[in-house]
Design a protein around this motif. Structure first.
Motif, PDB file in Angstrom:
ATOM      1  N   VAL A   7       0.852  -1.193   0.000  1.00 37.45           N
ATOM      2  CA  VAL A   7       0.000   0.000   0.000  1.00 37.45           C
ATOM      3  C   VAL A   7       0.885   1.238   0.000  1.00 37.45           C
ATOM      4  O   VAL A   7       1.862   1.321   0.764  1.00 37.45           O
ATOM      5  CB  VAL A   7      -0.906   0.032   1.257  1.00 37.45           C
ATOM      6  N   ASP A   8       0.569   2.194  -0.860  1.00 37.72           N
ATOM      7  CA  ASP A   8       1.164   3.525  -0.781  1.00 37.72           C
ATOM      8  C   ASP A   8       0.186   4.425  -0.037  1.00 37.72           C
ATOM      9  O   ASP A   8      -1.029   4.380  -0.292  1.00 37.72           O
ATOM     10  CB  ASP A   8       1.440   4.097  -2.178  1.00 37.72           C
ATOM     11  N   ALA A   9       0.707   5.235   0.894  1.00 42.07           N
ATOM     12  CA  ALA A   9      -0.146   6.131   1.693  1.00 42.07           C
ATOM     13  C   ALA A   9       0.368   7.552   1.529  1.00 42.07           C
ATOM     14  O   ALA A   9       1.554   7.827   1.752  1.00 42.07           O
ATOM     15  CB  ALA A   9      -0.105   5.725   3.167  1.00 42.07           C
ATOM     16  N   VAL A  10      -0.522   8.446   1.129  1.00 38.36           N
ATOM     17  CA  VAL A  10      -0.155   9.840   0.843  1.00 38.36           C
ATOM     18  C   VAL A  10      -0.733  10.759   1.914  1.00 38.36           C
ATOM     19  O   VAL A  10      -1.914  10.661   2.256  1.00 38.36           O
ATOM     20  CB  VAL A  10      -0.671  10.257  -0.553  1.00 38.36           C
ATOM     21  N   GLU A  11       0.107  11.658   2.434  1.00 36.57           N
ATOM     22  CA  GLU A  11      -0.330  12.660   3.407  1.00 36.57           C
ATOM     23  C   GLU A  11       0.556  13.894   3.239  1.00 36.57           C
ATOM     24  O   GLU A  11       1.778  13.806   3.352  1.00 36.57           O
ATOM     25  CB  GLU A  11      -0.220  12.108   4.837  1.00 36.57           C
ATOM     26  N   PRO A  12      -0.032  15.068   2.941  1.00 35.55           N
ATOM     27  CA  PRO A  12       0.789  16.258   2.657  1.00 35.55           C
ATOM     28  C   PRO A  12       1.460  16.894   3.872  1.00 35.55           C
ATOM     29  O   PRO A  12       2.518  17.517   3.719  1.00 35.55           O
ATOM     30  CB  PRO A  12      -0.210  17.235   2.010  1.00 35.55           C
ATOM     31  N   ALA A  13       0.882  16.755   5.067  1.00 37.53           N
ATOM     32  CA  ALA A  13       1.433  17.426   6.254  1.00 37.53           C
ATOM     33  C   ALA A  13       2.380  16.478   6.992  1.00 37.53           C
ATOM     34  O   ALA A  13       1.999  15.358   7.328  1.00 37.53           O
ATOM     35  CB  ALA A  13       0.308  17.869   7.177  1.00 37.53           C
ATOM     36  N   GLU A  14       3.599  16.933   7.268  1.00 33.34           N
ATOM     37  CA  GLU A  14       4.611  16.070   7.877  1.00 33.34           C
ATOM     38  C   GLU A  14       4.168  15.530   9.235  1.00 33.34           C
ATOM     39  O   GLU A  14       4.370  14.350   9.536  1.00 33.34           O
ATOM     40  CB  GLU A  14       5.937  16.837   8.022  1.00 33.34           C
ATOM     41  N   HIS A  15       3.537  16.378  10.082  1.00 31.64           N
ATOM     42  CA  HIS A  15       3.158  15.902  11.413  1.00 31.64           C
ATOM     43  C   HIS A  15       2.083  14.813  11.327  1.00 31.64           C
ATOM     44  O   HIS A  15       2.069  13.874  12.115  1.00 31.64           O
ATOM     45  CB  HIS A  15       2.696  17.063  12.308  1.00 31.64           C
ATOM     46  N   ARG A  16       1.194  14.923  10.335  1.00 28.28           N
ATOM     47  CA  ARG A  16       0.186  13.871  10.156  1.00 28.28           C
ATOM     48  C   ARG A  16       0.802  12.643   9.489  1.00 28.28           C
ATOM     49  O   ARG A  16       0.404  11.507   9.773  1.00 28.28           O
ATOM     50  CB  ARG A  16      -0.996  14.397   9.337  1.00 28.28           C
ATOM     51  N   ALA A  17       1.779  12.863   8.601  1.00 27.47           N
ATOM     52  CA  ALA A  17       2.483  11.732   7.983  1.00 27.47           C
ATOM     53  C   ALA A  17       3.193  10.903   9.059  1.00 27.47           C
ATOM     54  O   ALA A  17       3.257   9.670   8.959  1.00 27.47           O
ATOM     55  CB  ALA A  17       3.485  12.235   6.948  1.00 27.47           C
ATOM     56  N   GLU A  18       3.697  11.573  10.093  1.00 27.46           N
ATOM     57  CA  GLU A  18       4.359  10.855  11.191  1.00 27.46           C
ATOM     58  C   GLU A  18       3.343   9.983  11.947  1.00 27.46           C
ATOM     59  O   GLU A  18       3.657   8.863  12.380  1.00 27.46           O
ATOM     60  CB  GLU A  18       5.033  11.844  12.143  1.00 27.46           C
ATOM     61  N   LEU A  19       2.109  10.482  12.089  1.00 28.70           N
ATOM     62  CA  LEU A  19       1.043   9.675  12.703  1.00 28.70           C
ATOM     63  C   LEU A  19       0.750   8.441  11.855  1.00 28.70           C
ATOM     64  O   LEU A  19       0.517   7.349  12.385  1.00 28.70           O
ATOM     65  CB  LEU A  19      -0.235  10.505  12.872  1.00 28.70           C
TER      66      LEU A  19
END
Length: 431
Positions: free
Chosen positions: A273-285
Motif C-alpha cells: 500500500v502507498d499512503a499519501v499525506e501532505p502534512a509532515e506531522h500527520r504523515a508521522e502519525l
C-alpha cells in the motif's frame, strides 16, 4: 478545556486526555470531567440561548472566561442528574475564585434563572417554530447542519429527530482488531468489550481509556470507528476487471487508521500500500499507525503526488466538513460554517480526478467522506461519473449484512441506524 477550545480553537478530544493525566484524575472523576467538558462543548447553542435569556444580554457582551463557567453550570442544570443546588454552588464558587465576588453574584443570578425551567421547558420557550429549527435547537445543532441531515435522509427525513439525537449522545469507543495479529473475538475477551455488528474486526467498549489496553499499546489493535473500518473493507471487496496486482493506494491517509487496516489486509496476500499525506506531522502519525506493515508513506499533495499510475485499488477518503463524526468531536458543530463547503468540494473533486488518473483500467476507486452532506457526497460522485465515464458499482454489495444503506448505488451509514459515524461510500470502476 473549555477555555482552550474558546481561546485557541483547540480540539476537545485532544486536550482533555492530557489534562486528566496531568492532574491524575481517574475513574468516576475522570468520567464526570469528560461528561461536563464534552457536553458543554456539544450543547453550546442551547446553553447560550438559555444564558442569554437568564442574563438579559447577548452572549457577545459576556466575558469569555465567565461564559465558560456559565456554560458549565447550565449544562449541569439541564443535562445531568447533578442537583441544582450543587451545580449553582460549585459554579458560583468557581467564579468567586477566578473573578471575585461581583462576578460570582452575576453567575448566581443567571444560573438561578436557568434552573427555573427544565430543559424541555426551555426548548418550548426558546426554540424556533419551524420543525427543522426546533429539532436543531432541542438537540444542539446549528440549523444548517440539521437541514443538511434532513436533505441527506431524503424521503426518510422523518428520521431527523433520531439522527440528531444519536449525534447528541455519548458514542461507544470502537476498536479495530488488526488482521493477522488478533481476532475480534480474542480482542473482545481481552478487553471485556463486545464484538461489532458489521465489521469482522470491530469491538465495542462502553467506557475506559483505550490507550491503556495492552492490545492497543502493543499495536495489535487500534481505536477506529466501525464505519471507517467498513470503508477500508469495501475497497478490498470491490470486484476488479482483471487480477489484483497488489498495488493499493490510500490517497488521503492521515492520521493513518484506514491505511493501517488496508496494510494489514494487504500483508496477508503479499500486497503493498502507498499512503499519501501532505502534512509532515500527520504523515508521522501514519508512520506510527502502519509500523511493521507493507505500507510506504509519501509526504506529498495527493493532487500532484508524482506517483506512477497503474494502481489496482485506490481509496480517496477525502477531507470534508466532518458532519458525520460530530458525536466524536464535540465542538466541531459550532466551528464549521456553510462557507466551508465550497472550498472542500473543490478539493474533493481535484483529489478524485488525481486518483482516477492513477487508477489502471479495470481498477476500482472508493470515494468516501465522514459527512452525509449531499454537495460533498452524491454531487461530487455524479460530477466524476459524468466527466470520466466511470462505471458505478453498487456499493451496498460491498457491505454484506449491513442493512438500510439507502437507495444505491452509493451507500450511506448513519449513527442512528448503524451505530457508526455517518460515512458515505461510492465505488467507481475504470472502464
Amino acid at each position: 478545556m473549555l477555555r482552550a477550545v474558546r481561546e485557541r480553537d483547540a480540539y476537545a478530544n485532544l486536550v482533555l486526555p492530557g489534562l486528566l493525566r496531568d492532574r491524575r484524575i481517574t475513574g468516576r472523576d475522570a468520567a464526570l470531567a469528560t461528561e461536563l467538558a464534552y457536553g458543554a462543548c456539544r450543547t453550546r447553542g442551547l446553553l447560550d440561548a438559555v444564558i442569554e435569556a437568564g442574563a438579559g444580554r447577548p452572549i457577545a457582551e459576556i466575558d469569555g472566561p465567565l461564559l465558560d463557567v456559565l456554560r458549565l453550570g447550565v449544562y449541569q442544570l439541564l443535562r445531568t442528574r447533578i442537583g441544582a443546588h450543587a451545580a449553582v454552588d460549585t459554579s458560583v464558587a468557581l467564579a468567586r475564585t477566578e473573578f471575585g465576588a461581583g462576578k460570582a453574584g452575576f453567575v448566581n443570578a443567571v444560573l438561578r434563572r436557568a434552573g427555573e425551567k427544565t430543559a424541555e421547558e426551555w426548548v418550548a420557550a426558546l426554540a424556533p417554530q419551524d420543525p427543522v429549527g426546533r429539532l436543531a435547537f432541542e438537540f444542539a445543532h446549528p440549523v444548517w447542519i440539521a437541514q443538511a441531515f434532513a436533505d441527506a435522509l431524503g424521503a426518510r427525513a422523518g428520521e431527523l429527530r433520531d439522527a440528531l439525537a444519536a449525534d447528541d449522545a455519548r458514542p461507544a469507543v470502537h476498536l479495530v482488531a488488526r488482521p493477522g495479529e488478533i481476532t475480534a473475538e480474542e480482542l473482545a475477551l481481552v478487553t471485556g468489550g463486545e464484538e461489532g455488528r458489521w465489521s469482522p474486526y470491530a469491538v465495542y467498549l462502553d467506557s475506559g481509556d483505550p490507550g491503556k489496553l495492552e492490545p492497543v499499546r502493543e499495536g495489535m489493535a487500534g481505536v477506529q470507528d466501525e464505519g471507517s473500518q467498513l470503508v477500508a473493507l469495501a475497497l478490498t471487496r470491490a470486484p476488479l476487471n482483471g487480477p489484483d496486482g497488489g498495488r493499493w493506494l490510500d490517497l488521503c491517509a492521515g492520521p493513518g487508521g484506514k491505511a493501517a487496516l488496508l496494510g494489514a489486509l494487504a500483508a496477508i496476500d503479499g500486497f503493498r500500500v502507498d499512503a499519501v499525506e501532505p502534512a509532515e506531522h500527520r504523515a508521522e502519525l501514519v508512520r506510527k499507525s502502519v509500523h511493521g506493515l507493507p505500507v510506504d508513506v509519501h509526504v506529498t499533495d495527493g493532487r500532484a503526488s508524482g506517483l506512477t499510475p497503474g494502481y489496482d485499488r485506490i481509496l480517496v477518503d477525502a477531507p470534508c466538513t466532518g458532519l458525520g463524526a460530530l458525536r466524536r468531536r464535540p465542538e466541531a458543530r459550532w466551528r464549521r460554517t456553510p462557507a466551508d463547503v465550497a472550498q472542500l468540494v473543490t478539493l474533493q473533486r481535484e483529489l478524485l480526478t488525481a486518483a482516477w488518473d492513477l487508477l489502471r483500467p479495470g481498477g476500482v476507486l472508493l470515494y468516501s467522506t465522514c459527512s452525509p452532506h449531499l454537495p460533498e457526497t452524491v454531487s461530487v460522485v455524479a460530477d466524476a461519473v459524468r466527466r470520466t465515464g466511470a462505471e458505478q458499482l453498487d456499493t451496498r454489495d460491498l457491505l454484506p449484512g449491513v442493512a438500510d444503506l439507502g437507495d444505491g448505488p452509493t451507500a450511506q451509514l448513519w449513527p442512528h441506524r448503524h451505530g457508526t459515524d455517518a460515512m458515505f461510500l461510492a465505488a467507481l470502476r475504470k472502464p
